[in-house]
Enzyme design. Structure first.
Site, mmCIF file in Angstrom:
data_model
loop_
_atom_site.group_PDB
_atom_site.id
_atom_site.type_symbol
_atom_site.label_atom_id
_atom_site.label_comp_id
_atom_site.label_asym_id
_atom_site.label_seq_id
_atom_site.Cartn_x
_atom_site.Cartn_y
_atom_site.Cartn_z
ATOM 1 N N LYS A 22 5.080 1.883 11.435
ATOM 2 C CA LYS A 22 4.143 2.808 11.995
ATOM 3 C C LYS A 22 3.605 1.792 10.591
ATOM 4 O O LYS A 22 2.770 1.323 10.692
ATOM 5 C CB LYS A 22 4.458 4.470 11.506
ATOM 6 N N ASN A 23 3.496 1.990 9.174
ATOM 7 C CA ASN A 23 3.678 1.562 8.183
ATOM 8 C C ASN A 23 2.938 0.113 8.177
ATOM 9 O O ASN A 23 2.040 -0.606 7.577
ATOM 10 C CB ASN A 23 3.965 1.802 6.804
ATOM 11 N N CYS A 116 -1.165 12.052 5.019
ATOM 12 C CA CYS A 116 -0.205 13.017 4.403
ATOM 13 C C CYS A 116 -0.573 13.929 3.119
ATOM 14 O O CYS A 116 -0.999 12.956 2.457
ATOM 15 C CB CYS A 116 1.398 12.886 4.007
ATOM 16 N N ARG A 121 -3.862 10.888 -4.306
ATOM 17 C CA ARG A 121 -3.332 9.426 -2.690
ATOM 18 C C ARG A 121 -5.355 9.079 -3.756
ATOM 19 O O ARG A 121 -6.204 8.645 -2.956
ATOM 20 C CB ARG A 121 -3.772 9.856 -1.525
ATOM 21 N N ASP A 124 -8.684 4.308 -5.885
ATOM 22 C CA ASP A 124 -9.646 3.099 -7.403
ATOM 23 C C ASP A 124 -9.077 2.067 -7.235
ATOM 24 O O ASP A 124 -9.026 0.599 -7.672
ATOM 25 C CB ASP A 124 -8.981 3.981 -8.483
ATOM 26 N N ASP A 304 9.545 7.220 1.198
ATOM 27 C CA ASP A 304 9.645 7.336 2.975
ATOM 28 C C ASP A 304 11.132 8.440 2.853
ATOM 29 O O ASP A 304 10.869 9.175 3.802
ATOM 30 C CB ASP A 304 8.602 6.832 4.079
ATOM 31 N N ILE A 326 6.988 8.329 -7.115
ATOM 32 C CA ILE A 326 5.806 7.567 -6.680
ATOM 33 C C ILE A 326 4.834 8.811 -6.424
ATOM 34 O O ILE A 326 3.508 8.621 -6.482
ATOM 35 C CB ILE A 326 6.005 6.473 -5.215
ATOM 36 N N ARG A 396 3.024 12.069 14.337
ATOM 37 C CA ARG A 396 2.505 10.481 14.057
ATOM 38 C C ARG A 396 2.676 9.765 13.705
ATOM 39 O O ARG A 396 2.906 8.053 13.700
ATOM 40 C CB ARG A 396 1.835 11.085 12.354
HETATM 41 N N1 EPU Z 1 -2.878 4.534 -5.884
HETATM 42 C C1 EPU Z 1 -3.924 4.825 -5.790
HETATM 43 N N2 EPU Z 1 -4.579 4.447 -6.745
HETATM 44 C C2 EPU Z 1 -4.914 3.822 -6.129
HETATM 45 C C3 EPU Z 1 -3.851 3.160 -4.414
HETATM 46 C C4 EPU Z 1 -2.175 3.659 -4.596
HETATM 47 O O1 EPU Z 1 -3.320 5.730 -7.728
HETATM 48 O O2 EPU Z 1 -6.537 3.332 -5.558
HETATM 49 C C5 EPU Z 1 -1.019 5.208 -6.040
HETATM 50 C C6 EPU Z 1 -0.771 6.493 -5.499
HETATM 51 O O3 EPU Z 1 -1.088 7.622 -6.213
HETATM 52 C C7 EPU Z 1 0.801 6.560 -5.214
HETATM 53 C C8 EPU Z 1 1.548 5.351 -5.768
HETATM 54 O O4 EPU Z 1 -0.049 4.578 -6.639
HETATM 55 O O5 EPU Z 1 1.253 7.802 -5.981
HETATM 56 C C9 EPU Z 1 1.288 4.014 -4.063
HETATM 57 O O6 EPU Z 1 0.370 3.964 -3.568
HETATM 58 P P1 EPU Z 1 0.483 3.080 -2.313
HETATM 59 O O7 EPU Z 1 -1.130 2.805 -2.056
HETATM 60 O O8 EPU Z 1 1.739 2.505 -2.164
HETATM 61 O O9 EPU Z 1 0.572 3.724 -0.823
HETATM 62 P P2 EPU Z 1 -0.120 3.917 0.467
HETATM 63 O O10 EPU Z 1 -0.642 2.362 0.600
HETATM 64 O O11 EPU Z 1 -1.239 5.098 0.435
HETATM 65 C C10 EPU Z 1 1.709 3.382 2.102
HETATM 66 C C11 EPU Z 1 2.629 4.419 3.844
HETATM 67 C C12 EPU Z 1 3.200 5.545 2.499
HETATM 68 C C13 EPU Z 1 4.187 4.735 1.170
HETATM 69 C C14 EPU Z 1 3.240 4.210 0.864
HETATM 70 C C15 EPU Z 1 4.838 3.585 -0.357
HETATM 71 C C16 EPU Z 1 0.402 3.499 5.569
HETATM 72 C C17 EPU Z 1 -0.635 3.966 6.082
HETATM 73 N N3 EPU Z 1 1.175 4.233 4.144
HETATM 74 O O12 EPU Z 1 0.909 4.786 1.136
HETATM 75 O O13 EPU Z 1 3.727 6.328 3.943
HETATM 76 O O14 EPU Z 1 4.597 5.891 1.519
HETATM 77 O O15 EPU Z 1 2.850 3.215 1.275
HETATM 78 O O16 EPU Z 1 5.367 3.155 0.674
HETATM 79 O O17 EPU Z 1 0.984 2.566 5.111
HETATM 80 C C18 EPU Z 1 5.366 8.070 5.379
HETATM 81 O O18 EPU Z 1 5.070 6.763 6.421
HETATM 82 O O19 EPU Z 1 5.089 8.826 5.372
HETATM 83 C C19 EPU Z 1 3.795 7.213 4.226
HETATM 84 C C20 EPU Z 1 3.057 8.226 3.130
#
Ligand code: EPU
Length: 417
Positions: A22-23, A116, A121, A124, A304, A326, A396
């Site tokens: 998925k990711n 989710c 999240r 920035d 995850d 995280i 999803r």
């Molecule tokens: N964060 C910030 N600012 C940003 C971006 C992230 O503060 O601009 C913080 C987030 O709030 C969080 C941490 O950094 O506390 C990590 O966030 P990250 O950006 O790595 O996660 P993401 O891209 O939002 C993806 C996956 C998630 C998975 C995480 C970590 C997708 C669509 N989502 O999320 O998947 O948990 O990476 O591996 O790829 C899931 O599959 O259930 C899921 C939530």
């Protein structure tokens, strides 16, 4: 409303084939619009996040053919349009259109993404990175207007190794003028998968999978092909089920290195596994030992799989500690595990889990995708019937979860009530 009904306690034997990640696919589909020709993705999982992204591509007037796990995306007639809130809100990954549209048209207009509810999240890091590359960002309520006369390569240091920001900035940088370096980049296998597709399309990316990624901007991206990597979280979810209920359960189509952190924890807990040729054979051990789990960025224990493995900890002998680092709010499953009979005390962000405690089926909720996966695991294990509501979250991210589990002996059905 659709619900999952599980009559627990059945042993699981046979084979489960893992689908595409998925990711990965949720970033590969937006990445495809950078091509001026056609992109082909193999091993595409049929999950609702995939469908939501097809809707966005079709809104942009791209053509999508999707049959038998193969997706062809023809972007020759694609147009830049505002992505409305009802589409962007369907999933987190809609934000990859920010980077992709900005890269291709130097203009992206869309609403804040969904996904989710597991923490605040923010985005920035994405926004600051776009700005470093010369873009301006206007925020009107929930809407983002990101534009640039010219995107220029930049040195970008991420405060946290964010998966989403790393991918979005890679997408923005592939067609920028000059070189972009992303420092403290996320190292997750999905990032390598996206870079592989972009490089097949003509991009110049090196270092994906390490904490320093270098992207030399190019003028044009053409056709590209890639296999979506197997979903390590889906695999991990079924492997955990195998540790609880397996009787020679084989999980097929895995990449062992992507699951090292999970395998190492399971071995520590006394689970015996036989791993060979992209498969793992797993059976329930006589006894599970308690263990401490703290989620980390890759190659640490994946966030995850935190919720799914906490169900396993309820069956381990002694006190286990589980800490999610995280996201601040990835504990939605805990109160339902408690309702089912688990002995868990949550203090701040550490769950103290005393096991083993027998679980009993009852009505529970999938508060988010992986909390839902945890509820499925708990339901399969519990005595009696578990009814899970809000299962859209689960659908999803898990392709054919009911059919895959029924095929290995689980008593699980979807009802509409
Ligand atoms: N964060 C910030 N600012 C940003 C971006 C992230 O503060 O601009 C913080 C987030 O709030 C969080 C941490 O950094 O506390 C990590 O966030 P990250 O950006 O790595 O996660 P993401 O891209 O939002 C993806 C996956 C998630 C998975 C995480 C970590 C997708 C669509 N989502 O999320 O998947 O948990 O990476 O591996 O790829 C899931 O599959 O259930 C899921 C939530």
């Amino acid at each position: 409303m659709k619900k999952l009904v599980i009559n627990g306690g059945k042993k699981l034997s046979g084979e489960i084939k893992i689908s595409g990640a998925k990711n990965s696919v949720v970033a590969l589909i937006p990445a495809a619009i950078l091509s001026d020709e056609e992109v082909t993705l193999y091993n595409v999982p049929d999950i609702s996040d995939t469908k939501a992204l097809i809707d966005i591509i079709e809104l942009l007037e791209g053509k999508v053919e999707y049959t038998d796990e193969t997706m062809k995306i023809d972007t020759r007639r694609i147009k830049n349009k505002v992505i409305p809130e009802n589409l962007s809100q369907k999933l987190r990954a809609s934000y990859y259109f920010m980077g992709a549209l900005l890269s291709k048209y130097k203009y992206a207009e869309m609403y804040f993404p969904g996904g989710c509810n597991i923490g605040s999240r923010p985005i920035d890091f994405h926004i600051n990175g776009f700005k470093r590359m010369g873009a301006t960002v206007e925020i009107e309520g929930n809407k983002y207007i990101i534009k640039a006369k010219k995107l220029k390569g930049a040195d970008i240091y991420l405060d946290f190794a964010s998966v989403g920001a790393t991918i979005n900035l890679m997408l923005a940088a592939v067609k920028a003028n000059g070189t972009t370096n992303i420092y403290n980049a996320a190292k997750e296998p999905e990032i390598v998968n996206i870079a592989t597709l972009l490089n097949n399309m003509g991009a110049k990316i090196t270092g994906a999978g390490t904490s320093e990624i270098k992207i030399i901007g190019v003028d044009k991206l053409s056709s590209g092909v890639v296999d979506v990597i197997p979903d390590r979280v889906e695999a991990g979810t079924y492997i955990i089920m195998g540790a609880l209920l397996g009787n020679d359960l084989s999980i097929n189509n895995i990449i062992e290195e992507h699951l090292d952190a999970l395998f190492s924890k399971l071995k520590e807990m006394g689970v015996e596994m036989y791993i060979k040729s992209n498969k793992v054979l797993i059976s329930k051990p006589k006894e599970l030992k308690a263990s401490n789990i703290k989620t980390q960025v890759f190659p640490g224990f994946p966030t995850d799989l935190g919720q799914p493995i906490s169900v396993l900890l309820t069956q381990a002998k002694g006190m286990s500690l589980f800490e999610e680092t995280i996201y601040e709010n990835r504990y939605g499953h805990i109160k339902y595990l408690q309702k089912m009979g688990a002995e868990i005390r949550l203090a701040d962000r550490v769950a103290m889990i005393q096991g083993p405690s027998p679980l009993t089926g009852c009505d529970v909720e999938a508060t988010d995708l992986r909390a839902g996966a945890a509820m499925v695991i708990a339901g399969l294990l519990a005595k009696g019937t578990t009814k899970i509501s809000k299962i859209d979250h689960i659908l999803r991210g898990y392709e054919n979860i009911v059919e895959k589990l029924q095929a290995v002996g689980a008593d699980i059905t979807i009802v509409d009530e």
